[in-house]
Design a protein around this motif. Sequence first.
Motif, mmCIF file in Angstrom:
data_model
loop_
_atom_site.group_PDB
_atom_site.id
_atom_site.type_symbol
_atom_site.label_atom_id
_atom_site.label_comp_id
_atom_site.label_asym_id
_atom_site.label_seq_id
_atom_site.Cartn_x
_atom_site.Cartn_y
_atom_site.Cartn_z
ATOM 1 N N PHE A 1 0.823 -1.211 0.000
ATOM 2 C CA PHE A 1 0.000 0.000 0.000
ATOM 3 C C PHE A 1 0.861 1.266 0.000
ATOM 4 O O PHE A 1 0.422 2.314 -0.494
ATOM 5 C CB PHE A 1 -0.962 -0.014 1.186
ATOM 6 N N PHE B 1 -0.088 3.938 -2.959
ATOM 7 C CA PHE B 1 -0.516 5.324 -2.745
ATOM 8 C C PHE B 1 0.279 6.296 -3.611
ATOM 9 O O PHE B 1 -0.209 7.371 -3.973
ATOM 10 C CB PHE B 1 -0.402 5.707 -1.260
ATOM 11 N N TYR C 1 -1.026 2.650 6.434
ATOM 12 C CA TYR C 1 -0.778 2.725 4.998
ATOM 13 C C TYR C 1 -2.059 2.462 4.205
ATOM 14 O O TYR C 1 -2.297 3.090 3.158
ATOM 15 C CB TYR C 1 0.304 1.730 4.585
ATOM 16 N N CYS D 1 -3.607 5.225 1.814
ATOM 17 C CA CYS D 1 -3.866 4.957 0.406
ATOM 18 C C CYS D 1 -5.304 5.324 0.034
ATOM 19 O O CYS D 1 -5.560 5.905 -1.028
ATOM 20 C CB CYS D 1 -3.602 3.479 0.123
ATOM 21 N N TYR E 1 -6.592 8.098 -2.626
ATOM 22 C CA TYR E 1 -7.489 7.729 -3.721
ATOM 23 C C TYR E 1 -8.631 8.732 -3.856
ATOM 24 O O TYR E 1 -9.001 9.132 -4.970
ATOM 25 C CB TYR E 1 -8.038 6.317 -3.499
ATOM 26 N N SER F 1 -5.764 -5.497 -4.244
ATOM 27 C CA SER F 1 -5.510 -5.117 -2.851
ATOM 28 C C SER F 1 -6.136 -6.118 -1.883
ATOM 29 O O SER F 1 -5.518 -6.515 -0.884
ATOM 30 C CB SER F 1 -6.061 -3.711 -2.576
#
Length: 488
Positions: free
Chosen positions: A349, A353, A404, A408, A412, A438
Amino acid sequence: MTVNRVNNIWKIFQKKYKNMSLPVKAGFWFTICNFMQRGITMITTPIFTRVLSEEQYGLVSTFTSWQNVLILITTLSLYKAMMNLYIKYDNKEQVLSAVSGLSLILTLAWFIVALVFTNQISEWMQMSKTLVVCLFVSFIAQAGINCWQVYKRYTYEYRSLISVTILLTAVSSLLGVLCVLLVSSSAESRLVPQSIVTVIIGLVIYISIFKHNHTVYNKEIWSFALIFCVSLLPHYLSEFVLQSSDKLMINYMCGSRDVAIYSVSYSVGSLINLITGALNSSFAPYQYQQIKAKNYERLSTVANQVLLFVAVMLGCLMLFSKEVVLIFGGKKYIESATVIVPICIGIFFNYLFQLFARLQEYYERKLTVVIPSILCAVLNLILNYIFINIFGYQAAAYTTFFCYLFFCFIHYLFYKRVCKELLDGMQIYDIKFILVLSIVVILGGFAIMVVNSILWLKYSLICIVIVMAVVKRNIIKKYINKILQENK
């Protein structure tokens, strides 16, 4: 027959290599370079973990953590403004020289401050005065090296970059090993040679930069770099909090021995950085260039392939976590293997990101980059303080993974906002693919934790994967060729 076959393979490779675009060639060699760097580190790390006591190895890790945060403050990470400057200025060497000049002035000023307050800084950091001096003098050299590396990566001049990088890693590691074995088994013996080598190479690079272009001062470049990086400094500091502050907190809350154990697990998990670092060396400039050219569909395809590759590599690393720990640290560090899975998921992650954040940085949306960083850094500090006190150093891996993931998700949301406001709602990335991948990484990671405790099941799965890879080798080969073609 064997010789002919090798020759045929070599001819095929040469033909494919000649047809590669410059970014793909650069990415290939950056990958080789990172493998060699990590290979040198992998060879020397088991020596350091075995010769140094856990307390001394923990001190080395603490030094590295302080180095990671203070270099942000002393240099303001000015080199990170260079890609944006390259969009505005055609004279790349002028940008390099001006940013290097400003970085040199800042780090020299901080070095003088450190000399004046050496005693106080030494007590605060719980390190010797020698290490404090090494820390601040290395910032001067590293600032120039960082600027030069960005320039070489942006222009895809991989030969000189690889040569210098390998030289720096090999010589500093070799001298460190010799000093630890022959002089004393202390953190100073490991870190002082490293600082000396960095300073020598940094000095040569500064001379090379200013020899080619004498622009030490440029008002417009200095102003842009300062405004860009100072406004993003909270973001850079927050990244440090997410990546390295856990080691400092463990040092103060649990002691240097636990820092050493956690550092070994983090080093194993960070092996994937040899992949992501190499990918970013060519993919970050490529991403900027594709956004500028509005080749969004092509960028999305490449991003999916890169993410899938990173996920597969992380899966392999998680599966062999115990074996890698035994190689790196030996049996006395085997307990660190229990936290490698959450560390690896967090690394995924952390890489993801950056895809969202880089779009915001391209359009200079500094506030939307800074806000998530600050929120997640504060959250990470709070969670670490609570759960390290309760569960020990292992908690840091899980809190960092969670932060994290949250980090992320916020990036987004801001990425979607940029797409809506500046790209008429067009999505650059394949969000459905990213979401599915993910989820697979998270569930797969924790499934691997269970599998790692059942040896017969673990090695049966490894055998199945190897057999499947052999059976499907033609499909895998076509997929790799497709990646190379789409990166041209």
